[in-house]
Every structure is written in structure tokens, then in C-alpha cells.
Scaffold this active site. Structure first.
Site, PDB file in Angstrom:
ATOM      1  N   SER A   1      -9.901  -0.457   7.587  1.00  0.00           N
ATOM      2  CA  SER A   1      -9.481  -0.279   6.264  1.00  0.00           C
ATOM      3  C   SER A   1      -8.851  -1.694   5.596  1.00  0.00           C
ATOM      4  CB  SER A   1      -8.684   0.893   6.136  1.00  0.00           C
ATOM      5  OG  SER A   1      -9.331   2.016   6.144  1.00  0.00           O
TER       6      SER A   1
ATOM      7  N   SER B   1      -9.683   1.702   3.213  1.00  0.00           N
ATOM      8  CA  SER B   1      -9.022   2.653   2.119  1.00  0.00           C
ATOM      9  C   SER B   1      -8.020   1.707   1.366  1.00  0.00           C
ATOM     10  CB  SER B   1      -8.207   3.696   2.983  1.00  0.00           C
ATOM     11  OG  SER B   1      -7.379   2.957   4.008  1.00  0.00           O
TER      12      SER B   1
ATOM     13  N   LYS C   1       0.778  -1.240   0.098  1.00  0.00           N
ATOM     14  CA  LYS C   1      -0.128   0.135  -0.043  1.00  0.00           C
ATOM     15  C   LYS C   1       0.899   1.324  -0.048  1.00  0.00           C
ATOM     16  CE  LYS C   1      -3.937   2.031   2.644  1.00  0.00           C
ATOM     17  NZ  LYS C   1      -4.833   1.866   3.639  1.00  0.00           N
TER      18      LYS C   1
END
Length: 376
Positions: free
Chosen positions: A176, A152, A77
Site C-alpha cells: 500500500s 491504499s 494518512k
């Protein structure tokens, strides 16, 4: 090849049926074929990934012992630092920021000879629950491109679901990892706070942020967790415990295990399809011998309000460093230092981030107003 699990791929490598270079090129081909639709990747390090794969193949040829994760393509990420690669947090504010150091989890992956394919798309600064709030492009659910992957860490979940990487890392502040894992049909884990170091993770809300893995199945998840867990002296909240071999807990008998089901979690507003799936899962646990017990967590009704106060307050503090002076986006034209702050932050941050920052100021104003009212 892209549909196989991490442990299946490890077996193929050990048998000599596939090389790490072949595996990596296959993953890169898969990214080139599908990612223009999925939008999971913000940066692909093709040269670095292939070179690392070659290095691992050479180790195997020399008969050296390699780790379980060695030579297997994965991705990270884009709020977790990888030295030499951009860490943008999917924000215009950090669009050209190249990380000068590795996060602790990145160091551990490199020690395990992981092949890092690149950085993954997300909601800007991890604020959001749909992965539509990236400054660069939206992430889409690989199973239905008209639907969101959750957020997210939507890019991390979508990359695994689309077969672009065998496992990925994401971050979880208020769901998330767990939410996009559910929406994309993959395994996601938010570990106990302190189990995995936060060093090198760009902070959203420091007392809630946690790094965790996305994988195709639970066995893969156990292997990845083992590789990235452990104490880190650079993180004061890191637990002073060594990583365990979590695979030893797989397929154990759960007879007699007590599972508490909070009655408050079945309140008004729970989707009926979700309720049904939870009840089905409870029945499976009963058949496997687990003891199901209803419990009460009466403070649960305050959880969301407390979360927003803490998360917004910590986000406001953490994002104060992005001011157009030290690093990050800087407005081209400004009159004075205050104008520089205002324009750099207004232009550099997206709507979701600005809403989050406004929220904390609203909370503080309300508190001040309540004190004034009480006094008068």
C-alpha cells in the site's frame, strides 16, 4: 514552488529566500486549487499549519538551530493518529473520531517542527489497492484524473505527485506504499518491519502493517526516514536500534554489490511492459558494477495465499473492536445487543471491509470442513 523537492526547499529557507509561513500558505493555496479534482485530503488543518509555520519562523529569526524538516508542509494518512484531528480511516465507522493522542511518528515529526497540513484519503481501513474505497470520496491520479493512484495510501502518493505537500506518510500492509508510489511516479518506502513504530497506526494486519514515507526523490526519503525511525517502548515489535543518518548511503559506489533476482518473479502473468522495465533496471545495475545473480525462492507461489489468510485473520481480530458500543459508529435502532453489533457493523463498514471480514470466515469454514471430511 510546489514542484521543488524537500531538500531544495530547505536550502531556500536556510538562505532566507522564503519563509515557512509563505511556504505553508503556498501549499494551502495549491490544495484549494487542485484537491477538488485529486481528492487527496480528507481534512485540512489550515489554522494549525499556519501557526506552526509562524512558530518555526520565529525560531529561525532568533538564530535557533532547527531540524531539516522544520517549517516544511507535509501531510499524514488518515489511519495514523494526530492529536486533536480526526482519524477516520476513510470509514463511516470512525467518521467523527478525534484522536486523543499522537502516533509515535507524529510525535517525532512534531519534535522536528514539521508543519502538518492535514489528513489524507485512503482505501477504508487500508483495505484496497486503488483508493476508490473511501467512504467519503475517491482519490484520482494527478497525472490522469481518469486513472486510480493505487492504494491504499493513494491520498499520500497523490498529494506529493500533485505538489500539495512536500512529503507525506502512508502505511503498507501488502503493497500500500509501494504500489501507489509507482502509479503516481513518486518515491515510496516500506521500511523493514520494526524500523518505524506502529504505535498510533490503526491496525489492519498487525504482523504486516508498517508506516513509511512518500517523497519526490530518494534524498528526501532518506531525510524523512531518519526523522521517523527509531525504537519506541510503546510498540513491542519496535527494533531496539537508533535511527541512522540514511543520507550517508546516497551516491555510494555499488561496484561488487550482489543483487539476487528470484526466477519465480518472472513467471506467467507478469506484464511485458513491467518485465521490460525490470530488465532495463538490471542492465543499469550491471553497468554500475553490481553483480546480478539468479536465485530461487520456491515458496513464493504460496505467498499470496498465506498473505490473505494472515491479513484477513488479523483484520477480523483488529476490527472486532468496532462494535457500536465503545466508540465509532452506532446504529440508531436495534432490538438487542446482537442486533446492535450486526447493524452497526453492517452500516458502518463499507463493502471492501465487509468482503475482507467475510474472507476470513470462509477460510475458517473451509478448514473445519476439511477436518470433518478427513474424520469421516
Amino acid at each position: 514552488m510546489h514542484t521543488k523537492t524537500l531538500h531544495e526547499i530547505r536550502e531556500l529557507i536556510n538562505k532566507g529566500e522564503v519563509s515557512c509561513v509563505e511556504l505553508t500558505k503556498n501549499a494551502l493555496d495549491r490544495i484549494s486549487k487542485v484537491d477538488d479534482k485529486v481528492g487527496a485530503f480528507l481534512q485540512v488543518d489550515e489554522e494549525g499549519a499556519v501557526n506552526k509555520a509562524k512558530e518555526v519562523d520565529e525560531k529561525i529569526k532568533r538564530g535557533e538551530d532547527v531540524s531539516f524538516l522544520a517549517g516544511i508542509p507535509m501531510a499524514i494518512k488518515d489511519n495514523i493518529c494526530v492529536e486533536g484531528l480526526k482519524t477516520t480511516c476513510a470509514s463511516r465507522m470512525l467518521e467523527n473520531f478525534i484522536a486523543p493522542y499522537d502516533a509515535h511518528v507524529t510525535k517525532l515529526l512534531k519534535r522536528n517542527d514539521a508543519v502538518i497540513l492535514g489528513k489524507l484519503n485512503m482505501d477504508e481501513f487500508a483495505m484496497g489497492s486503488s483508493s476508490e474505497n473511501s467512504a467519503f470520496k475517491k482519490v484520482r491520479n494527478p497525472y490522469d484524473l481518469e486513472r486510480v493512484p493505487g492504494g491504499s495510501s493513494g491520498g499520500s502518493a497523490a498529494a506529493v505527485a500533485a505538489g500539495e505537500a512536500y512529503y507525506t506518510l502512508g502505511s503498507d500492509t501488502g503493497g500500500s506504499i509501494r504500489q501507489p508510489a509507482s502509479l503516481c511516479g513518486v518515491v515510496g518506502l516500506k521500511p523493514t518491519y520494526g524500523r518505524i513504530s506502529r504505535y498510533g497506526l490503526v491496525a489492519f494486519a498487525s504482523s504486516l502493517d508498517q508506516i513509511g514515507p512518500f517523497t519526490k526523490d530518494v534524498e528526501d526519503c532518506a531525510h524523512v526516514l531518519k526523522a521517523i525511525a527509531g525504537y519506541d517502548e510503546m510498540d513491542s515489535t519496535s527494533a531496539k536500534r537508533e535511527a541512522e543518518d540514511y543520507t550517508k548511503y546516497l551516491n555510494q559506489d555499488i561496484k561488487g554489490l550482489k543483487i539476487g533476482i528470484p526466477k519465480e518473479y518472472f513467471a506467467e502473468g507478469l506484464n511485458e511492459n513491467v518485465r521490460k522495465q525490470i530488465e532495463n533496471a538490471i542492465e543499469v545495475y550491471k553497468k554500475l558494477g553490481a553483480e546480478i545473480k539468479e536465485i530461487s525462492l520456491p515458496m513464493s507461489k504460496y505467498a499470496l495465499a498465506v498473505y490473505y489468510i494472515l491479513a484477513s485473520s488479523e483484520a477480523s481480530s483488529n476490527l472486532a473492536r468496532f462494535d457500536g458500543i465503545r466508540y465509532g459508529y452506532r446504529a440508531d435502532e436495534f432490538e438487542d445487543v446482537v442486533d446492535l453489533y450486526v447493524k452497526s457493523r453492517s452500516q458502518g463498514f463499507g463493502d471492501e471491509v465487509k468482503e475482507e471480514l467475510c474472507l476470513v470466515h470462509m477460510h475458517f469454514l473451509l478448514v473445519i470442513m476439511m477436518h470433518i471430511i478427513k474424520r469421516h
